[in-house]
Design a protein around this motif. Structure first.
Motif, PDB file in Angstrom:
ATOM      1  N   GLU A  68     -18.473 -23.382 -30.991  1.00 30.09           N
ATOM      2  CA  GLU A  68     -18.991 -22.705 -32.360  1.00 30.09           C
ATOM      3  C   GLU A  68     -19.724 -21.324 -31.381  1.00 30.09           C
ATOM      4  OE1 GLU A  68     -22.071 -23.896 -34.617  1.00 30.09           O
ATOM      5  OE2 GLU A  68     -23.641 -22.511 -33.277  1.00 30.09           O
TER       6      GLU A  68
ATOM      7  N   ARG B 281     -16.693 -21.350 -36.037  1.00 31.62           N
ATOM      8  CA  ARG B 281     -16.243 -22.659 -35.303  1.00 31.62           C
ATOM      9  C   ARG B 281     -15.010 -22.783 -35.541  1.00 31.62           C
ATOM     10  NH1 ARG B 281     -21.016 -23.000 -39.013  1.00 31.62           N
ATOM     11  NH2 ARG B 281     -22.930 -24.136 -37.934  1.00 31.62           N
TER      12      ARG B 281
ATOM     13  N   THR C  64     -24.174 -13.152 -27.357  1.00 32.40           N
ATOM     14  CA  THR C  64     -22.997 -13.419 -27.767  1.00 32.40           C
ATOM     15  C   THR C  64     -22.858 -14.399 -27.177  1.00 32.40           C
ATOM     16  OG1 THR C  64     -22.359 -10.986 -28.673  1.00 32.40           O
ATOM     17  CG2 THR C  64     -21.109 -12.738 -28.441  1.00 32.40           C
TER      18      THR C  64
ATOM     19  N   GLY D 260     -26.068 -15.304 -38.479  1.00 30.42           N
ATOM     20  CA  GLY D 260     -24.456 -15.776 -38.876  1.00 30.42           C
ATOM     21  C   GLY D 260     -23.951 -14.819 -39.470  1.00 30.42           C
TER      22      GLY D 260
ATOM     23  N   SER E 195     -30.839 -19.641 -29.591  1.00 29.90           N
ATOM     24  CA  SER E 195     -30.247 -18.975 -30.364  1.00 29.90           C
ATOM     25  C   SER E 195     -31.042 -17.921 -31.163  1.00 29.90           C
ATOM     26  CB  SER E 195     -30.436 -20.607 -31.094  1.00 29.90           C
ATOM     27  OG  SER E 195     -31.154 -20.967 -31.561  1.00 29.90           O
TER      28      SER E 195
ATOM     29  N   ARG F 232     -21.733 -17.730 -38.263  1.00 29.99           N
ATOM     30  CA  ARG F 232     -20.893 -18.422 -36.715  1.00 29.99           C
ATOM     31  C   ARG F 232     -19.803 -19.072 -37.446  1.00 29.99           C
ATOM     32  NH1 ARG F 232     -26.460 -21.886 -34.916  1.00 29.99           N
ATOM     33  NH2 ARG F 232     -27.934 -20.474 -34.428  1.00 29.99           N
TER      34      ARG F 232
ATOM     35  N   SER G  30     -21.823 -17.440 -32.141  1.00 30.52           N
ATOM     36  CA  SER G  30     -22.578 -16.459 -32.492  1.00 30.52           C
ATOM     37  C   SER G  30     -22.900 -15.435 -31.682  1.00 30.52           C
ATOM     38  CB  SER G  30     -23.775 -17.786 -32.936  1.00 30.52           C
ATOM     39  OG  SER G  30     -24.558 -18.080 -31.802  1.00 30.52           O
TER      40      SER G  30
END
Length: 405
Positions: A29, A40, A11, A36, A6, A38, A31
């Motif tokens: 999800e 979903r 990507t 952010g 994270s 993100r 990201s």
């Protein structure tokens, strides 16, 4: 999203699963750069053929279907300019990694790769690497041109490579006639497959273990289908199977840091071989590639460039490859992946530098230590100190026994 990816600047599409409340669904999800926004989305598990409610997967489970809405959703949420899409596949459903996500997402037009379970930085192969090719054609499965498959693999290596071939007794003569002294084709013995392979290599390490043949899909894991033994191939009803833990033990014994699985044409279960490769990279810090033999030979060349060479450019296509490698195989990461500044121990430094550690057991032990480093990097100081003691003792043992330390 699984830490530390994270914070990696990648990507990432995280794919999970939930079976309650309501009908089972797959959760996605997306990201970028760990920040952010993100995006979903979720959809019914049956849309991509995922077995639910205790159902059993068919051998050819994993063929892509129902991916158009997923691709459209990713396209709608993309900011553009992504070099690659990295998949972070959860273990919430054991068969999620068996799905051919790479082919299903091919319309995105960018490489689709799988994040590893370990953050251990990749260890580069030496200048003259060694590859163990394991080719088995059990009579219970469809036959395939074994010699041609070996030739394709050797040509794909693209550099001077020491190749050791392990195959069924009935295929040995043809292999030796065709390849002569260019490859070492080992004489089969009446022992279990993995005992023979590790014993024949002796103390020599292998940088890559390459399986060529059929897969098998169990209820929650994949396997490599083999003949009964190196010298016995008579059972037309059922093959024998090598499971992830067995294969991982052998890879540690020969010091292999990478695995390629080539799924031959008319394969009994490509999904099974894909899941086997994926699971190996979960158990240990190994780079793994599932290669479908229906793809161009260039795809196998891409696999060997990733596993044997220095940092490589992103592959042009991944539609027939399921590649689970550390992002640093494509160059330095864009952001921190976490870690702890470990002292430069002689034993593990040799593997990291590709300096030619030729003892299989030693190379395997060194890579295991690197895995422990990554796992304990975020741990308490006493855990890190304990590992440091273990590492220093390994160095001392190597020196005492005349090893490279």
């Amino acid at each position: 999203m699984t830490e530390p990816w994270s914070r990696s600047g990648l990507t990432v599409l995280r794919i999970g699963y939930r079976d309650r409340p309501g009908p089972p669904r797959v959760r996605c999800e997306l990201s970028r750069s760990g920040r952010g926004p993100r995006w979903r989305w979720d959809f019914p598990a049956r849309q991509i053929g995922l077995p639910v409610d205790g159902g059993r997967a068919t051998p050819n489970f994993g063929r892509p279907r129902g991916f158009r809405p997923i691709v459209d959703w990713i396209r709608a949420s993309r900011a553009g300019g992504d070099q690659a899409l990295w998949l972070d596949l959860s273990e919430e459903h054991p068969l999620l990694p068996a799905i051919d996500w790479e082919y299903g997402l091919r319309r995105l037009g960018i490489p689709v790769l799988r994040l590893p379970a370990h953050t251990t930085a990749p260890a580069w192969a030496p200048r003259n690497p060694r590859v163990a090719l394991w080719v088995t054609m059990p009579r219970a499965k469809t036959s395939f041109p074994a010699q041609d498959m070996v030739r394709t693999a050797v040509l794909a290596m693209g550099m001077p490579t020491e190749v050791h071939v392990f195959t069924d007794a009935g295929l040995v003569g043809g292999m030796r006639d065709r390849f002569g002294d260019h490859l070492t084709v080992h004489e089969p013995v009446d022992r279990p497959w993995l005992d023979w392979i590790t014993g024949a290599l002796g103390r020599r390490s292998a940088d890559v273990l390459h399986l060529i043949g059929h897969g098998y899909l169990g209820p929650d894991q994949g396997a490599f289908a083999t003949a009964e033994s190196p010298v016995s191939n008579f059972d037309t009803a059922s093959a024998r199977f090598i499971w992830p833990r067995q294969l991982e033990t052998a890879m540690t014994a020969i010091g292999a840091g990478a695995l390629i699985g080539t799924a031959v044409r008319a394969n009994y279960s490509v999904a099974g071989l894909r899941l086997l490769c994926h699971r190996i990279a979960t158990i240990r810090s190994a780079a793994t590639v599932l290669h479908r033999a229906v793809s161009p030979a260039d795809d196998l060349l891409t696999a060997y460039q990733l596993l044997l060479g220095p940092p490589a450019p992103f592959p042009v296509r991944t539609t027939r490859l399921s590649t689970r490698v550390h992002p640093e195989r494509f160059g330095p990461m864009l952001g921190p992946a976490g870690g702890f500044p470990w002292p430069d121990y002689e034993s593990t430094g040799l593997v990291d530098s590709g300096a030619g550690v030729d003892d299989g057991g030693l190379a395997g032990a060194q890579r295991q230590i690197r895995e422990l480093e990554a796992q304990l990097a975020a741990g308490p100081p006493d855990a890190r100190a304990g590992l440091a003691i273990v590492k220093s003792r390994l160095d001392a043992l190597l020196r005492a026994t005349g090893g490279p330390g």
